[in-house]
Design a protein around this motif. Structure first.
Motif, PDB file in Angstrom:
ATOM      1  N   LEU A   1       0.821  -1.205   0.000  1.00 27.26           N
ATOM      2  CA  LEU A   1       0.000   0.000   0.000  1.00 27.26           C
ATOM      3  C   LEU A   1       0.857   1.257   0.000  1.00 27.26           C
ATOM      4  N   PHE A   2       1.875   1.313   0.855  1.00 24.99           N
ATOM      5  CA  PHE A   2       2.723   2.505   0.897  1.00 24.99           C
ATOM      6  C   PHE A   2       3.583   2.618  -0.356  1.00 24.99           C
ATOM      7  N   GLY A   3       3.919   1.493  -0.967  1.00 25.64           N
ATOM      8  CA  GLY A   3       4.622   1.548  -2.242  1.00 25.64           C
ATOM      9  C   GLY A   3       3.758   2.202  -3.305  1.00 25.64           C
ATOM     10  N   VAL A   4       2.468   1.869  -3.318  1.00 26.78           N
ATOM     11  CA  VAL A   4       1.530   2.503  -4.245  1.00 26.78           C
ATOM     12  C   VAL A   4       1.422   3.992  -3.943  1.00 26.78           C
ATOM     13  N   ALA A   5       1.297   4.343  -2.654  1.00 27.56           N
ATOM     14  CA  ALA A   5       1.182   5.752  -2.263  1.00 27.56           C
ATOM     15  C   ALA A   5       2.414   6.544  -2.714  1.00 27.56           C
ATOM     16  N   TYR A   6       3.587   5.949  -2.597  1.00 25.97           N
ATOM     17  CA  TYR A   6       4.824   6.628  -3.007  1.00 25.97           C
ATOM     18  C   TYR A   6       4.819   6.883  -4.513  1.00 25.97           C
ATOM     19  N   ASN A   7       4.362   5.909  -5.285  1.00 24.29           N
ATOM     20  CA  ASN A   7       4.290   6.095  -6.734  1.00 24.29           C
ATOM     21  C   ASN A   7       3.261   7.160  -7.104  1.00 24.29           C
ATOM     22  N   VAL A   8       2.137   7.176  -6.393  1.00 23.51           N
ATOM     23  CA  VAL A   8       1.114   8.205  -6.629  1.00 23.51           C
ATOM     24  C   VAL A   8       1.688   9.587  -6.339  1.00 23.51           C
ATOM     25  N   LEU A   9       2.445   9.700  -5.263  1.00 24.28           N
ATOM     26  CA  LEU A   9       3.044  10.980  -4.888  1.00 24.28           C
ATOM     27  C   LEU A   9       4.042  11.452  -5.953  1.00 24.28           C
ATOM     28  N   ARG A  10       4.864  10.548  -6.437  1.00 24.52           N
ATOM     29  CA  ARG A  10       5.846  10.919  -7.458  1.00 24.52           C
ATOM     30  C   ARG A  10       5.152  11.362  -8.740  1.00 24.52           C
ATOM     31  N   ARG A  11       4.093  10.659  -9.126  1.00 22.49           N
ATOM     32  CA  ARG A  11       3.362  11.085 -10.329  1.00 22.49           C
ATOM     33  C   ARG A  11       2.748  12.468 -10.137  1.00 22.49           C
ATOM     34  N   HIS A  12       2.275  12.735  -8.919  1.00 18.16           N
ATOM     35  CA  HIS A  12       1.703  14.057  -8.624  1.00 18.16           C
ATOM     36  C   HIS A  12       2.744  15.147  -8.822  1.00 18.16           C
ATOM     37  N   PHE A  13       3.940  14.944  -8.280  1.00 19.90           N
ATOM     38  CA  PHE A  13       4.983  15.961  -8.426  1.00 19.90           C
ATOM     39  C   PHE A  13       5.437  16.091  -9.874  1.00 19.90           C
ATOM     40  N   ASP A  14       5.430  14.981 -10.613  1.00 19.71           N
ATOM     41  CA  ASP A  14       5.753  15.074 -12.045  1.00 19.71           C
ATOM     42  C   ASP A  14       4.729  15.931 -12.778  1.00 19.71           C
ATOM     43  N   ARG A  15       3.450  15.781 -12.409  1.00 18.54           N
ATOM     44  CA  ARG A  15       2.386  16.521 -13.094  1.00 18.54           C
ATOM     45  C   ARG A  15       2.504  18.020 -12.868  1.00 18.54           C
ATOM     46  N   ILE A  16       2.929  18.407 -11.665  1.00 20.05           N
ATOM     47  CA  ILE A  16       2.947  19.834 -11.353  1.00 20.05           C
ATOM     48  C   ILE A  16       4.313  20.470 -11.610  1.00 20.05           C
ATOM     49  N   ARG A  17       5.278  19.670 -12.016  1.00 14.64           N
ATOM     50  CA  ARG A  17       6.623  20.198 -12.281  1.00 14.64           C
ATOM     51  C   ARG A  17       6.585  21.090 -13.513  1.00 14.64           C
ATOM     52  N   LYS A  18       7.236  22.221 -13.432  1.00 15.53           N
ATOM     53  CA  LYS A  18       7.240  23.174 -14.538  1.00 15.53           C
ATOM     54  C   LYS A  18       8.217  22.740 -15.628  1.00 15.53           C
ATOM     55  N   HIS A  19       7.936  23.188 -16.846  1.00 19.65           N
ATOM     56  CA  HIS A  19       8.807  23.000 -18.001  1.00 19.65           C
ATOM     57  C   HIS A  19       9.011  21.524 -18.356  1.00 19.65           C
ATOM     58  N   GLY A  20       8.100  20.667 -17.904  1.00 17.58           N
ATOM     59  CA  GLY A  20       8.160  19.261 -18.275  1.00 17.58           C
ATOM     60  C   GLY A  20       9.290  18.472 -17.641  1.00 17.58           C
TER      61      GLY A  20
END
Length: 207
Positions: free
Chosen positions: A70-89
């Protein structure tokens, strides 16, 4: 009380009540996981985590270790979130980037003491992968071996990250605090303050 593995097995067989029981049991930990990394509403990320678990639950190889999964999934979700909001791709790098770099606003965790607020702020300023290691260790009571399963890295790497993370937290505390006495109190019992923050309560929403 039924074990996680029993509930997961029943959930995989279509027992929705078992899935709800797992959700309620682990909601506080997942909510705590996101609370000191996202400066705002974390409901969508929590929901995404449990939905991802639902979609991949039959691929859990060791059903006695649902929490690590479960926490492994949460960590991946968090990383995808930061990728989405990161500027300039640009991609978010958890080895060097911190939650404070990419998440506006303070922690959403309740900090009842100045020492708590200072420690939460310091945790958000160290690299994300080190923040995750420290918070899983102190707040979820995971061993370094269990954390290695969450992050899919060797056990020895986690022990190294724990040592490095403690050092970086102390450095961040020094930079953040302008009160020598507050800094002394916080540094003198980092383990104790971290465990006290763990007591913050997160209740699952009504279903």
């Amino acid at each position: 009380m039924q074990s996680d593995s029993d509930l997961l097995e029943a959930w995989c067989q279509g027992d929705h009540a078992a899935g709800s029981a797992l959700f309620e049991r682990h909601y506080p930990g997942v909510a705590r996981f996101f609370a000191n990394k996202i400066g705002g509403d974390t409901a969508d990320l929590i929901q995404e985590t449990f939905e991802s678990c639902l979609e991949s639950r039959e691929r859990v190889r060791d059903r006695t270790r649902f929490e690590s999964f479960l926490f492994g999934v949460a960590y991946n979700v968090l990383r995808r979130h930061f990728d989405r909001i990161r500027k300039h791709g640009e991609r978010f790098d958890p080895a060097t980037d911190s939650a404070a770099d990419h998440s506006a606003g303070p922690s959403t965790m309740v900090a009842r003491r100045d020492e708590h607020r200072l420690l939460l702020a310091a945790l958000r300023r160290i690299p994300l992968e080190q923040q995750v290691v420290l918070e899983l260790y102190y707040w979820e009571g995971m061993t370094s071996a269990e954390i290695s399963e969450v992050l899919s890295v060797p056990h020895g790497t986690i022990r190294t990250r724990l040592r490095a993370a403690r050092q970086k937290v102390e450095t961040a505390l020094t930079k953040l605090s302008h009160d020598p006495e507050l800094l002394r109190r916080t540094k003198s019992d980092l383990d104790g303050w971290a465990l006290q923050i763990r007591k913050a309560q997160f209740e699952p929403p009504a279903r």
